[in-house]
Design an enzyme around this catalytic site. Sequence first.
Site, PDB file in Angstrom:
ATOM      1  N   ASP A  21      40.532  36.475  26.487  1.00  0.00           N
ATOM      2  CA  ASP A  21      40.638  36.336  28.431  1.00  0.00           C
ATOM      3  C   ASP A  21      40.105  35.169  28.998  1.00  0.00           C
ATOM      4  O   ASP A  21      38.711  35.644  29.222  1.00  0.00           O
ATOM      5  CB  ASP A  21      40.945  37.959  29.154  1.00  0.00           C
ATOM      6  N   LYS A  83      40.080  26.643  36.218  1.00  0.00           N
ATOM      7  CA  LYS A  83      41.396  26.662  35.253  1.00  0.00           C
ATOM      8  C   LYS A  83      42.610  26.307  36.019  1.00  0.00           C
ATOM      9  O   LYS A  83      43.971  26.200  35.340  1.00  0.00           O
ATOM     10  CB  LYS A  83      41.652  28.307  35.054  1.00  0.00           C
ATOM     11  N   GLU A 160      49.711  35.965  29.690  1.00  0.00           N
ATOM     12  CA  GLU A 160      48.702  37.522  30.204  1.00  0.00           C
ATOM     13  C   GLU A 160      49.714  38.422  29.986  1.00  0.00           C
ATOM     14  O   GLU A 160      48.992  39.714  30.271  1.00  0.00           O
ATOM     15  CB  GLU A 160      48.504  37.272  31.454  1.00  0.00           C
ATOM     16  N   ASP A 183      50.136  40.260  38.339  1.00  0.00           N
ATOM     17  CA  ASP A 183      48.841  40.076  38.277  1.00  0.00           C
ATOM     18  C   ASP A 183      48.006  38.617  38.590  1.00  0.00           C
ATOM     19  O   ASP A 183      48.355  38.005  39.082  1.00  0.00           O
ATOM     20  CB  ASP A 183      48.732  39.225  37.073  1.00  0.00           C
TER      21      ASP A 183
END
Length: 294
Positions: A21, A83, A160, A183
């Site tokens: 992850d 990211k 995800e 999320d």
Amino acid sequence: MPEFGSDSSFPTEEPVCIGIDLGTTHSLVSVFRDGKPELISNAHGDKLTPSIVGVLQDGQIVVGSAARELRVTAPERCAWVFKRYMGQERKLKLGDKEFTPHELSSLVLQSLRDDAAAHLNTEITDAVITVPAYFNDHQRTATRLAGEMAGLNVRRMINEPTAAALVYGFHAREEEKNLCVIDLGGGTFDVTVMEVFEGTLEIRATAGESMLGGEDFTDRMVSAVLAGEDTQLELAELQQPLRVSRLRGECEKAKRLLSKEESCKIRLPDQDGNFAESPKTYRLTRAEFSRMCD
């Protein structure tokens, strides 16, 4: 006749495949054993590895907890939340070195790969990496490239929310249903609606915001303590980087504390990022913090 396995001509076992992850704030690595995923601790014994990369004065690159400490003492030599910039043609400067977002991500992936190899006592070459559901082709390509640069054969990239649904076993349930997976991470936020039928998961719709997450909530608190808005926070980071980096660490602790307490006190560092013997404090309530984040 030799026993099975004693002859080197027999085929070797399939290489171990790890799951990663790759998060905005923290990253994790796991292996699937005994019918369930098992999280692997890093060299410091922690399950979570900060997604931070730093460069020391001598040019040595550090990742994770060591880089997080450097973020406080030398923020100009650190990069985080990169990211958010995956798939973009931008360079991030760390001291006298420049890195692309996927190069920085590859360093985090390499650190996770090394932790897994040490834990499992075997060479790691294969991995499955999760990505936000809203990642476009450029962002997914950059993630795959980061994995390859880290010495990994990226077997698959899984969204995800799909990975979360698989872990909780929704694909193995007989009844048909619609799921909504929310999320909210350290730097990105996405919501996915998926359908479960005949043991399969199918994404029906997804939406996301790549510039919203826990780091932004922390920044709102830092801005309030500095009695300014985001633009002034950026100016303060340029003028007093050590003060802001130390204050951000205090605000991160306060944010977590406000999940349990109704109020807390934030210690205020001086311009050089140091605390006096009896430092000034800023009192913040949970209700005030909620209004900041609204």
